[in-house]
Design a protein around this motif. Structure first.
Motif, PDB file in Angstrom:
ATOM      1  N   ASP A  30       0.862  -1.183   0.000  1.00  0.00           N
ATOM      2  CA  ASP A  30       0.000   0.000   0.000  1.00  0.00           C
ATOM      3  C   ASP A  30       0.898   1.233   0.000  1.00  0.00           C
ATOM      4  O   ASP A  30       1.547   1.529   1.009  1.00  0.00           O
ATOM      5  N   PRO A  31       0.956   1.952  -1.114  1.00  0.00           N
ATOM      6  CA  PRO A  31       1.854   3.114  -1.200  1.00  0.00           C
ATOM      7  C   PRO A  31       1.635   4.149  -0.105  1.00  0.00           C
ATOM      8  O   PRO A  31       2.570   4.838   0.289  1.00  0.00           O
ATOM      9  N   GLN A  32       0.416   4.259   0.412  1.00  0.00           N
ATOM     10  CA  GLN A  32       0.158   5.236   1.464  1.00  0.00           C
ATOM     11  C   GLN A  32       0.670   4.762   2.821  1.00  0.00           C
ATOM     12  O   GLN A  32       0.969   5.572   3.685  1.00  0.00           O
ATOM     13  N   LEU A  33       0.752   3.452   3.012  1.00  0.00           N
ATOM     14  CA  LEU A  33       1.219   2.918   4.287  1.00  0.00           C
ATOM     15  C   LEU A  33       2.719   2.638   4.315  1.00  0.00           C
ATOM     16  O   LEU A  33       3.332   2.650   5.373  1.00  0.00           O
ATOM     17  N   ALA A  34       3.305   2.385   3.161  1.00  0.00           N
ATOM     18  CA  ALA A  34       4.713   2.000   3.084  1.00  0.00           C
ATOM     19  C   ALA A  34       5.651   2.925   3.859  1.00  0.00           C
ATOM     20  O   ALA A  34       6.547   2.440   4.553  1.00  0.00           O
ATOM     21  N   PRO A  35       5.462   4.252   3.800  1.00  0.00           N
ATOM     22  CA  PRO A  35       6.372   5.122   4.554  1.00  0.00           C
ATOM     23  C   PRO A  35       6.296   4.911   6.068  1.00  0.00           C
ATOM     24  O   PRO A  35       7.202   5.289   6.798  1.00  0.00           O
ATOM     25  N   TYR A  36       5.234   4.301   6.545  1.00  0.00           N
ATOM     26  CA  TYR A  36       5.035   4.093   7.980  1.00  0.00           C
ATOM     27  C   TYR A  36       5.307   2.648   8.397  1.00  0.00           C
ATOM     28  O   TYR A  36       4.951   2.233   9.493  1.00  0.00           O
ATOM     29  N   ALA A  37       5.948   1.896   7.533  1.00  0.00           N
ATOM     30  CA  ALA A  37       6.163   0.467   7.775  1.00  0.00           C
ATOM     31  C   ALA A  37       6.839   0.202   9.114  1.00  0.00           C
ATOM     32  O   ALA A  37       6.425  -0.691   9.859  1.00  0.00           O
ATOM     33  N   GLY A  38       7.870   0.960   9.429  1.00  0.00           N
ATOM     34  CA  GLY A  38       8.587   0.746  10.690  1.00  0.00           C
ATOM     35  C   GLY A  38       7.683   0.853  11.899  1.00  0.00           C
ATOM     36  O   GLY A  38       7.710   0.006  12.791  1.00  0.00           O
TER      37      GLY A  38
END
Length: 83
Positions: A30-38
């Motif tokens: 999910d491109p919108q969630l990827a930055p928050y993966a950590g």
């Protein structure tokens, strides 16, 4: 095919590992969630780490992967219900 006997703690560890894999896949696709993966994967990673430690599987990836494979090929789902 070899039957793998799974203890309750090994089953819990394999299930936690599978939840971590599924969560990782969901977050990273999910491109919108990827930055928050950590941040989003902190809990599933901690859960898997603790379950692996409790089952004595830390450093025994071969056994873990056999257990995961056994769960994936069994007639019940990861969550213990019929598929």
């Amino acid at each position: 095919m070899t039957t793998t006997t799974i203890t309750a703690s090994e089953r819990a560890a394999a299930q936690a590992y599978l939840r971590l894999l599924e969560s990782t896949q969901a977050v990273l696709t999910d491109p919108q969630l990827a930055p928050y993966a950590g941040v989003m994967l902190t809990h599933p990673m901690a859960e898997a780490d603790e379950a692996l430690r409790a089952a004595g599987l830390v450093g025994n990836e071969a056994r873990l992967l056999r257990l995961v494979s056994s769960l994936r090929t069994s007639p019940t789902t990861v969550w213990g219900r019929a598929g």
